[in-house]
Design a protein around this motif. Structure first.
Motif, PDB file in Angstrom:
ATOM      1  N   UNK A   1       0.827  -1.200   0.000  1.00  0.00           N
ATOM      2  CA  UNK A   1       0.000   0.000   0.000  1.00  0.00           C
ATOM      3  C   UNK A   1       0.860   1.249   0.000  1.00  0.00           C
ATOM      4  N   UNK A   2       1.948   1.199   0.783  1.00  0.00           N
ATOM      5  CA  UNK A   2       2.795   2.368   0.961  1.00  0.00           C
ATOM      6  C   UNK A   2       3.659   2.679  -0.258  1.00  0.00           C
ATOM      7  N   UNK A   3       4.186   1.657  -0.911  1.00  0.00           N
ATOM      8  CA  UNK A   3       5.160   1.905  -1.989  1.00  0.00           C
ATOM      9  C   UNK A   3       4.632   1.524  -3.371  1.00  0.00           C
ATOM     10  N   UNK A   4       3.456   0.913  -3.440  1.00  0.00           N
ATOM     11  CA  UNK A   4       2.951   0.436  -4.721  1.00  0.00           C
ATOM     12  C   UNK A   4       2.762   1.538  -5.742  1.00  0.00           C
TER      13      UNK A   4
ATOM     14  N   UNK B   1      -3.170   6.810  -5.678  1.00  0.00           N
ATOM     15  CA  UNK B   1      -4.267   5.844  -5.716  1.00  0.00           C
ATOM     16  C   UNK B   1      -3.850   4.403  -5.974  1.00  0.00           C
ATOM     17  N   UNK B   2      -2.722   4.180  -6.666  1.00  0.00           N
ATOM     18  CA  UNK B   2      -2.380   2.814  -7.083  1.00  0.00           C
ATOM     19  C   UNK B   2      -2.039   1.903  -5.913  1.00  0.00           C
ATOM     20  N   UNK B   3      -1.437   2.452  -4.865  1.00  0.00           N
ATOM     21  CA  UNK B   3      -1.136   1.631  -3.689  1.00  0.00           C
ATOM     22  C   UNK B   3      -2.403   1.095  -3.049  1.00  0.00           C
TER      23      UNK B   3
ATOM     24  N   UNK C   1      -3.606  -2.759  -2.340  1.00  0.00           N
ATOM     25  CA  UNK C   1      -4.106  -3.157  -1.016  1.00  0.00           C
ATOM     26  C   UNK C   1      -5.444  -3.859  -1.117  1.00  0.00           C
ATOM     27  N   UNK C   2      -6.382  -3.274  -1.868  1.00  0.00           N
ATOM     28  CA  UNK C   2      -7.717  -3.843  -1.971  1.00  0.00           C
ATOM     29  C   UNK C   2      -7.714  -5.177  -2.717  1.00  0.00           C
ATOM     30  N   UNK C   3      -6.829  -5.305  -3.715  1.00  0.00           N
ATOM     31  CA  UNK C   3      -6.708  -6.581  -4.419  1.00  0.00           C
ATOM     32  C   UNK C   3      -6.180  -7.650  -3.476  1.00  0.00           C
ATOM     33  N   UNK C   4      -5.184  -7.309  -2.667  1.00  0.00           N
ATOM     34  CA  UNK C   4      -4.590  -8.268  -1.737  1.00  0.00           C
ATOM     35  C   UNK C   4      -5.596  -8.754  -0.695  1.00  0.00           C
TER      36      UNK C   4
END
Length: 206
Positions: A41-44, A128-130, A134-137
């Motif tokens: 989430x933080x670095x994605x 937004x991409x992180x 996160x939501x996919x994981x």
């Protein structure tokens, strides 16, 4: 001394990592799984941005991103009971991370000589991409694909930041104003249930 953008980057990393770990804990992930979700989430978003800009992602150079996520993990472990009781903690930390990462992404692309619209896209990806990862994981529909104002808040904040720069406002003040804009747009959109129109179709023809 770290630059203002670097400070924003680390604060955003901490906030986004907490938002990811907080949701992972609600899904009953173990410590390692929660750490991975928080780190992604933080670095994605920044990683995708840097790959597009053809530069090395900072977490591959500076271990502080790993350490920052570890501190976020420790924070959730220690204060987890209080965070769970506060239902808006995820929303708060996610909105803070979204705001900070938007201006960080915009600033990085713009400083490299890219145009305004590219910088806004890079800022939106960083913010937004992180959250998408996160939501996919955690097996949830990403917020960016729902009717909530999420990535659009990044676009608005990026535009405000750019207008500040064009108006001759100091860069760090423009970053603050742009970040606050993202945060307020997100907060107000949720509070007053402001949404984008839903594209309707016939599910039977899919």
């Amino acid at each position: 001394m770290p630059s203002f953008v670097t400070v924003l980057d680390f604060i955003g990393t901490f906030a986004f990592a907490i938002s990811g770990i907080r949701l992972a804990s609600a899904k009953r992930f173990d410590w390692f799984g929660a750490y991975i979700v928080g780190f992604a989430t933080a670095v994605g978003g920044g990683t995708i941005r840097d790959l597009l800009l053809d530069v090395t992602p900072p977490w591959m150079i500076d271990p502080m991103y790993l350490v920052c996520t570890a501190f976020a993990m420790l924070f959730v472990i220690i204060f987890g009971k209080y965070l769970i009781r506060l239902n808006n903690t995820f929303f708060l930390f996610d909105s803070i991370g979204l705001a900070l990462f938007t201006v960080v992404g915009f600033s990085k692309a713009y400083s490299m000589g890219y145009s305004c619209w590219i910088a806004i896209i890079m800022g939106s990806i960083t913010g937004a991409a992180g959250g998408v990862l996160r939501d996919v994981f955690i097996n949830e529909i990403p917020l960016i694909f729902r009717k909530e104002i999420y990535a659009m808040a990044c676009v608005v904040g990026g535009l405000v930041y750019w207008f500040c720069l064009k108006a001759g406002i100091e860069d760090y003040l423009g970053q603050i104003i742009g970040g606050v804009t993202v945060f307020l747009v997100r907060i107000l959109a949720v509070k007053y249930r402001i949404t984008l129109p839903i594209l309707k179709g016939d599910p039977e023809n899919l």
